[in-house]
Each structure stands twice: as C-alpha cells, then as structure tokens.
Design a protein around this motif. Structure first.
Motif, mmCIF file in Angstrom:
data_model
loop_
_atom_site.group_PDB
_atom_site.id
_atom_site.type_symbol
_atom_site.label_atom_id
_atom_site.label_comp_id
_atom_site.label_asym_id
_atom_site.label_seq_id
_atom_site.Cartn_x
_atom_site.Cartn_y
_atom_site.Cartn_z
ATOM 1 N N ASP A 1 0.663 -1.175 -0.166
ATOM 2 C CA ASP A 1 -0.087 0.018 0.137
ATOM 3 C C ASP A 1 0.801 1.396 0.017
ATOM 4 O O ASP A 1 0.172 2.508 -0.078
ATOM 5 N N THR A 2 2.023 1.290 0.135
ATOM 6 C CA THR A 2 3.100 2.463 -0.003
ATOM 7 C C THR A 2 3.532 2.716 -1.748
ATOM 8 O O THR A 2 4.211 3.732 -1.661
ATOM 9 N N ILE A 3 3.361 1.585 -2.270
ATOM 10 C CA ILE A 3 3.758 1.773 -3.689
ATOM 11 C C ILE A 3 2.535 1.792 -4.655
ATOM 12 O O ILE A 3 1.295 1.378 -4.519
ATOM 13 N N SER A 4 2.901 2.913 -5.563
ATOM 14 C CA SER A 4 1.745 3.211 -6.651
ATOM 15 C C SER A 4 2.545 3.815 -7.914
ATOM 16 O O SER A 4 3.748 3.855 -7.846
ATOM 17 N N PRO A 5 1.797 4.120 -9.047
ATOM 18 C CA PRO A 5 2.341 4.984 -10.092
ATOM 19 C C PRO A 5 3.146 6.202 -9.627
ATOM 20 O O PRO A 5 3.862 6.694 -10.582
ATOM 21 N N TYR A 6 2.799 6.684 -8.710
ATOM 22 C CA TYR A 6 3.467 7.641 -8.034
ATOM 23 C C TYR A 6 4.879 7.612 -7.604
ATOM 24 O O TYR A 6 5.688 8.421 -7.205
ATOM 25 N N SER A 7 5.256 6.094 -7.479
ATOM 26 C CA SER A 7 6.431 5.684 -6.745
ATOM 27 C C SER A 7 7.842 5.911 -7.945
ATOM 28 O O SER A 7 8.495 4.997 -8.144
ATOM 29 N N ARG A 8 7.807 7.273 -8.397
ATOM 30 C CA ARG A 8 9.018 7.559 -9.249
ATOM 31 C C ARG A 8 9.783 8.609 -9.098
ATOM 32 O O ARG A 8 9.135 9.554 -8.443
ATOM 33 N N MET A 9 11.116 8.636 -9.267
ATOM 34 C CA MET A 9 11.665 9.814 -8.888
ATOM 35 C C MET A 9 11.443 10.917 -10.426
ATOM 36 O O MET A 9 11.326 10.310 -11.528
ATOM 37 N N LYS A 10 11.365 12.086 -10.006
ATOM 38 C CA LYS A 10 11.018 13.267 -11.103
ATOM 39 C C LYS A 10 12.395 14.079 -11.024
ATOM 40 O O LYS A 10 12.604 14.493 -9.834
ATOM 41 N N ARG A 11 12.561 14.872 -12.130
ATOM 42 C CA ARG A 11 13.572 15.805 -12.006
ATOM 43 C C ARG A 11 12.898 17.020 -12.625
ATOM 44 O O ARG A 11 12.589 16.918 -13.757
ATOM 45 N N GLN A 12 13.278 18.244 -12.334
ATOM 46 C CA GLN A 12 12.827 19.416 -12.982
ATOM 47 C C GLN A 12 14.238 19.818 -13.790
ATOM 48 O O GLN A 12 15.491 20.177 -13.351
ATOM 49 N N LEU A 13 14.284 19.676 -14.964
ATOM 50 C CA LEU A 13 15.441 19.858 -15.831
ATOM 51 C C LEU A 13 15.966 21.221 -16.097
ATOM 52 O O LEU A 13 14.911 22.039 -16.131
ATOM 53 N N LYS A 14 17.115 21.271 -16.266
ATOM 54 C CA LYS A 14 17.656 22.858 -16.304
ATOM 55 C C LYS A 14 18.615 22.875 -17.550
ATOM 56 O O LYS A 14 19.064 21.870 -18.018
ATOM 57 N N GLY A 15 18.647 24.059 -18.057
ATOM 58 C CA GLY A 15 19.557 24.240 -19.333
ATOM 59 C C GLY A 15 18.812 23.754 -20.473
ATOM 60 O O GLY A 15 17.599 23.349 -20.556
#
Length: 323
Positions: free
Chosen positions: A304-318
């Motif tokens: 119950d702690t895992i879902s499609p949200y369980s991913r790392m995301k980055r705000q790209l720069k440059g």
C-alpha cells in the motif's frame, strides 16, 4: 482490497541521474569494458527467426477454434511479441548494425515491428533516447506516469487494472506528456505495418489478425515478462532509482533485466551486460536487485505504499535536446 496508498506525489529529486557518473568511474577502473561497445550481429538472425516463428503461428491458428486462438495468443504469441518489443529496444540503441549504420537499424526495426500488428519501432526510439538522456525529466521522460495515473490508480484493485492496461497507457502517455511532430520514418512505419496487416488478413483471415494483436496487448499487460516495466525504475526502496533483475526471464528479453548496467552503458548490447556486471561486480552486487518479476507485480499491487507515483522526477535545467 480497497486500501489507499500513502504516497500522494512523485519523489522530486534535485540531483543528476547516477548513471553518467558511475559510467565514468567504472571506465576509469575497468577500461576493458570499452571492448564490449560493439554491435551484436547475432541479434539480426534472432529477430529474423522470431518473425518467421510468428508468421508460422499466424498460419497455424487460422483454422483453430476461437478458444485455442486465445489460448495460443497468451501462451505463445504474447511471449514472442513482448520479446520482440525488447529486440526493438536493442535495435533502437543501434545494437544490430552499429552506430555507423544508424538507418540500417531504423529499417530493421520496422521489419521487427511487423508481427506486432501496430506501428511502434520508430516512435519508441525517439522517446526512449529521451528516457536515457533525461531520466525522470519532468515533461520529457514519458516512462514516468501521468498525474492522473498516480492519483487514480491508488488502491490494490485499481493498481491491478493499471497493470492490465499498461499497453494503453504506454501508447497514450507520450501524447499527453511530450507530443512530438510526426516524422517521415513514422509514416513509413505506419504504412508498412498497415500493408503487412492487410496481407495477413487477406492470406489467413481474422483469426490470424486477432492472434497477432491479442498477443501484443496481452504480452505487454498482465504477463510475467511485464514485471520489468515496474522493476526497472519504481522505488520499492527510497532513494534508489534504477533496479536490476537477474532471473531466468532475461533469456527471453535480451537481458533487459540488467537495467543498472544498461543505463550505465546504453551502447553495450544486452548480450554483453552480464559481462559488464561480472567485470565491475563491486559496483553492482550491492545495489538493490530482483530475482522474480512475478513477485515485483505482486508486491506492487499488494504494497500500500507503492503506486504509479513511486518514481523519481527531475526539473530539468539548461538546454534540452530531443530526437
């Protein structure tokens, strides 16, 4: 069965992906790995045999009862189809003919695509290169689920449905996250696929077409091999972005399970990734890893702690450069 997962957003990180730095370290310590950066010509013959195997299957199912068409579509066709998508993954990295013959790889990818029934190869290559360059990049990496997927598929039952519908989400997600203008090669991929499908229908009828399309959809949905979609980058352990799988299904999937190794060295064919792990064992042996994709699917649904949200995301720069 209706428990809602605790996570309510992606895991935002503000560091670069780990693979580029690890690649530099490993090459400095083990320069002999550079010798593995060459085409896998055996891939060509394996793909040709897989296409011939599916053509034979299209012929053999044309007069079967529908229950047997469905049975063989799941038991055999789905395995070949999913395996072929991973052959196309290899081809997208120019593993068949090498970087010096990039267009040969594109044409060969269109050929490998034929028994899948739906055009896939050229578009996959364009988006997959973004996945490697900008892993987790917000608005760029279409391997990351949409906010709707994370919000809606938040119970055990809904996560199960999400797994069943994975082919649908992988098809529409690029259009929602990072739509790109259609290229000439994508049009050629589409026309070649339509022509092939028409010929199969004309020669052997609707059961062969159903077997082809059903095998592709079933093979990418609720199927043991589909565990790799979740195993590769979903965070079962906080702070770990990529995971490898070292089980027997690598034999059917061109070693896509060696996923840390693949992201570290995307220009090394899958055939040689076990050797990368062996040479640089000190870098890989202690990373989180799996031995069962079926267990990954089960744990994804039941934890119950895992879902499609369980991913790392980055705000790209440059500057962001896309294919």
């Amino acid at each position: 069965m209706g428990n809602t997962v605790a996570r309510d957003d992606f895991e935002w990180v503000y560091t670069d992906q780990p693979h580029a730095d690890r690649r530099k370290e490993i090459l400095a310590k083990h320069p002999e790995i550079k010798a593995l950066m060459k085409p896998d010509y055996n891939l060509i013959w394996v793909v040709v045999l897989m296409v011939l195997a599916q053509l034979t299957a299209f012929y053999l199912v044309k007069d079967l009862d529908w229950k047997w068409v469905v049975f063989w579509a799941y038991v055999f066709g789905s395995c070949i189809s999913h395996s072929m998508t991973l052959a196309i993954h290899e081809i997208s990295h120019n593993s068949a003919f090498g970087n010096s013959k990039a267009m040969w790889n594109r044409w060969f990818g269109i050929f490998a695509n034929l028994p899948l029934g739906l055009p896939y190869s050229i578009s996959f290559k364009r988006y997959h290169m973004d996945h490697h360059r900008y892993l987790g990049g917000d608005g760029i990496d279409v391997d990351i689920p949409t906010n709707f997927e994370g919000w809606f598929f938040c119970t055990r039952f809904r996560k199960f449905i999400w797994i069943v519908l994975q082919p649908f989400f992988y098809a529409i997600r690029p259009l929602c996250i990072n739509p790109k203008p259609i290229t000439r090669l994508e049009v050629i991929n589409l026309l070649a696929q339509l022509a092939f499908d028409v010929v199969i229908y004309y020669l052997w009828g609707v059961k062969s077409i159903f077997y082809m399309l059903a095998g592709s959809v079933l093979g990418l949905g609720l199927h043991p091999i589909s565990g790799h979609f979740i195993a590769e980058h979903y965070m079962f352990l906080k702070g770990h972005e990529t995971y490898s799988y070292y089980g027997p299904l690598n034999l059917l999937t061109f070693n896509v399970g060696y996923h840390n190794e693949h992201h570290d060295f995307p220009n090394i064919p899958g055939k040689s990734l076990p050797l990368v792990k062996k040479i640089a064992a000190e870098y890989y042996d202690n990373l989180p890893q799996y031995n069962s994709w079926i267990k990954v699917l089960y744990d994804f649904v039941m934890d119950d702690t895992i879902s499609p949200y369980s991913r790392m995301k980055r705000q790209l720069k440059g500057e962001v450069k896309q294919d």
